[in-house]
Enzyme design. Structure first.
Site, PDB file in Angstrom:
ATOM      1  N   CYS A 111       0.259  -5.726   0.916  1.00 30.11           N
ATOM      2  CA  CYS A 111       0.526  -5.329  -0.466  1.00 30.11           C
ATOM      3  C   CYS A 111       1.413  -4.090  -0.498  1.00 30.11           C
ATOM      4  O   CYS A 111       1.078  -3.053   0.084  1.00 30.11           O
ATOM      5  CB  CYS A 111      -0.796  -5.056  -1.186  1.00 30.11           C
ATOM      6  SG  CYS A 111      -0.520  -4.587  -2.908  1.00 30.11           S
ATOM      7  N   CYS A 142       1.895  -9.373  -1.621  1.00 24.97           N
ATOM      8  CA  CYS A 142       1.432  -8.823  -2.891  1.00 24.97           C
ATOM      9  C   CYS A 142       2.269  -7.580  -3.172  1.00 24.97           C
ATOM     10  O   CYS A 142       2.701  -6.903  -2.234  1.00 24.97           O
ATOM     11  CB  CYS A 142      -0.048  -8.448  -2.765  1.00 24.97           C
ATOM     12  SG  CYS A 142      -0.717  -7.693  -4.271  1.00 24.97           S
TER      13      CYS A 142
END
Ligand code: SAM
Ligand code: DTB
Ligand code: SF4
Length: 331
Positions: A111, A142
């Protein structure tokens, strides 16, 4: 680890029945006897997931500090003096190197976080490249970059972004006590765009900011009543950083944190519920209770964005002690 393995472990998109949760009904869940609440959460968890498997997501701050928003909890806001420098965005190569290291350590999701109100066109060009290259490693991707418009959402989808994280943070009623530079509806609009573009939604919030029980229930109601609800729900315990307005906030009772995880699990049965920020300050016993309450995802790696997280060895030892294993290493 192959892309196929990752596809296999991803839960089906949340196809929630048209069940709406009232804030009152959620408050009633919070008020159940602890054992009854955990039993119910554990039953629901077992209906949808291997209860001993946990998803490992590594965070990287690709642009740190100097943010134009005034979020009261956040050390990266230019409104606060938390000693976080305003740094340049990382080079694509540095991001890929970090993703490779995370993958080698066993993370299956990567992420990328940026301290932006929203990305500029120039920012987007670099982020698109990062997403493409991380995706090519076979990891789930992400990003959390602030608000997005339609064109940006589409760019990210085309780059191969699997999840977009954008937290509601708290209930609509408490929100104005914490943030003044953008409103709740802005956040809902971004989440709606992400959903419409066909990406998975990652959205959750922070507990322990001084919210009342009904306000905590209000956050869960907002998330659980999205149709469909987010596939990924990070529950953060406030990390109190010196220099932020919430630095001296009273500690949340750890059992109330566990209750929040359980209520998220009950109201969003097929979501990955992530035991997110605040783990470094949490005992292993409380983390174990969170897993029992239905948490099945953690941030993995010794750094969150600007604050610390348990190191990989410590987390591996905890998972071993509990007989748990990463989703990607199951079966
Ligand atoms: N700037 C983007 C935004 O706010 O949408 C993305 C990065 S922002 C740091 C992502 C999330 O981190 C916030 O929405 C908040 O939920 C969480 N967060 C930030 N500071 C935190 C803290 N001190 N404790 C717990 N969670 C925090
Ligand atoms: C989320 O819900 N929590 C993460 C991630 N999404 C981006 C961020 C936590 C940040 C904690 C404070 C810091 O390290 O700066
Ligand atoms: Fe900026 Fe995000 Fe921090 Fe708010 S939470 S100050 S938007 S980095």
């Amino acid at each position: 680890m192959t892309t196929q393995t990752i596809e296999f472990v991803r839960p089906a998109p949340a196809q929630n029945a048209p069940q709406r949760w009232s804030v009152e009904a959620i408050k009633t869940l919070f008020e159940l006897p602890f054992a009854d609440l955990l039993f119910r959460a554990q039953q629901i968890h077992r209906e949808h997931f291997d209860p001993n498997a946990v998803q490992l997501s590594t965070l990287l701050s690709i642009k740190t500090g100097g943010c134009s928003e005034d979020c009261g909890y956040c050390p990266q806001s230019a409104f606060h003096d938390a000693g976080v420098e305003n740094r340049k965005m990382l080079e694509v190569a540095a991001v890929i190197k970090a993703a490779q290291a995370a993958q080698a350590a066993g993370a299956d999701r990567f992420c990328m976080g940026a301290a932006w109100r929203e990305p500029s066109a120039e920012d987007m060009a670099a982020v698109v490249e990062m997403v493409k290259e991380v995706k090519a490693l076979g990891m789930e991707t992400c990003a959390t970059l602030g608000m997005l418009d339609d064109a940006q959402t589409e760019q990210l989808r085309q780059a191969g972004l699997d999840y977009y994280n954008h937290n509601l943070d708290t209930s609509p009623e408490f929100y104005g006590d914490i943030i003044s530079t953008r409103d709740y509806q802005d956040r809902l609009n971004t989440l709606e765009r992400v959903r419409k573009a066909g990406m998975h939604v990652c959205s959750g919030g922070i507990v322990g900011m001084g919210e009342s029980l009904i306000q905590r229930a209000g956050l869960i109601a907002q998330l659980a009543n999205m149709n469909p609800y987010p596939e990924s729900v990070p529950i953060n315990n406030l990390v109190k950083v010196e220099g932020t307005p919430l630095a001296n906030q009273a500690d949340l009772d750890p059992l109330d944190f566990v209750r929040t995880i359980a209520v998220a699990r009950i109201t969003m049965p097929t979501a990955r519920v992530r035991l997110s920020a605040g783990r470094q300050q949490m005992s292993e016993a409380v983390q174990a209770l969170c897993f029992l309450a239905g948490a099945n995802s953690i941030f993995y790696g010794d750094q969150l964005l600007t604050t610390g997280n348990p190191d990989v060895e410590r987390d591996r030892a905890l998972l071993d002690k509990l007989g748990m294993y990463p989703f990607a290493e199951a079966h």
